[in-house]
Design an enzyme around this catalytic site. Sequence first.
Site, PDB file in Angstrom:
ATOM      1  CE  LYS A 109      78.636  73.080  92.703  1.00 28.10           C
ATOM      2  NZ  LYS A 109      78.732  74.336  91.924  1.00 28.10           N
TER       3      LYS A 109
ATOM      4  CB  SER B  54      81.853  74.150  89.634  1.00 29.56           C
ATOM      5  OG  SER B  54      80.911  74.948  90.330  1.00 29.56           O
TER       6      SER B  54
ATOM      7  CB  SER C  51      78.978  76.959  88.562  1.00 27.18           C
ATOM      8  OG  SER C  51      80.357  77.222  88.483  1.00 27.18           O
TER       9      SER C  51
END
Length: 448
Positions: free
Chosen positions: A83, A161, A185
């Site tokens: 990420k 997210s 997330s």
Amino acid sequence: MIGEDVVFAPVRDLGHMLRTRTISSVELTEAYLTRLETIGPRLGAVVTVTRDLALAQARRADRELAIPRRYRGPLHGIPFGAKDLLATKGIPTTWGAEPYRDQVFDYDATVIERLREAGAVLLGKLAMVELAGGMGYNNPDASFTGPGRSPWNPDYWSGGSSSGSGASTAAGLVAFAIGSETSGSIMTPSTNCGLSGLRPTYGLVSRHGAMALCWTLDKLGPMCRTADDCGLVLSAIAGKDPADPTTGAGDFDYPVRGARAGGPRRRFRIGVVKNATERAQPEVKENFRRSLDVLHSFAKIDEDVEFPDFPWSAAVGIIVDAEGASAFRDLIESGGTRKLRAAADRVGGYPAIVTLAASGWRRRSATTSTSRLPRPRYPRPHRRLRPNGPRPRPRSPPATWRGFRRFACRTASARTACRRRCSSSAAPSRRPPSLLSPIAISRRPTGT
């Protein structure tokens, strides 16, 4: 030529292929890079592809794998994605946000270092919701890379997210990915994309080098295609880190499959949250019940475990507002939020920054080591279960702004309601992507 049966294989199986020289790490890395470069942008899943670095790491892995005594473990030669809130030396780390698009660090996050030491191959930085949702986004298009799209149906959101981590792993663009979680997330994109996501206990995995949104709640963890893969990855990244004083002293030792066969075995005790399936769709209820039947074979299941009746959602909302406003205070006060993609994010920091706790956190973080902050205490010995799936809405949120419902996010409780409603409610099949029908496969990675 490496086919889909290989790129969708579990990490443990890939490791066996590499050790037995059935495939090479370079061949596997090339296959994933090709998919990441061609399919990743269509899913809004990738920010930066690190082709040269990945091939160099893969070549090194192949040389080491040829010498048994240099074997580093089950992740040796396995390609992964991170990420884009994890610092990577000399590689842009954008936090998914336009104001930080050219941000480059001169060091690696601890998780990146530990995966490199385990022999894993970094394929690239994966897309995410801008600032991990810290400004209270209310639409899936809240990233300069555009909306993250589910590989099961590109018209629907992959979840956030950690949107790119979810979509990339489910679409076979990486063998596994690292995501982050403050309030859903990792769990949300894992649910929307049909993955096994693991949100570790606070303090188990170092957050050094990761973007800070909420010091009290931020966690880093694996997003994989099987639970076994999650165990292998967590074992590599967990443990004490002097650079992060909130990490605990313990490690996570994941045994090799079959290592404890014939010896004493621990019988887990698992609690099922009361009314866990009350508002779930019938298909979700059925899947959840079948999962419990499997768990009954090796664990003691306690039904109807009840949480105290506290305002959990409001409390989380206030904490995230206060700490997020403190973390991004300079951005908010400088007007830099005007560059954010989502309209709600451009103003979302202003009501958060007037939260009384925000200024207190700023003063405290300047004078107090986080190692002296109070640690959360968790009741034992239960693991608590509820369906990690949709609530009773007939459709997942569309991946475009026009079709997405706008929710008021002016208060902590409303922000939390927004996050709940952003979860997908159209549950994909629980089969792993590698078992999809030819029709589903054609929608998954190859042409959409």
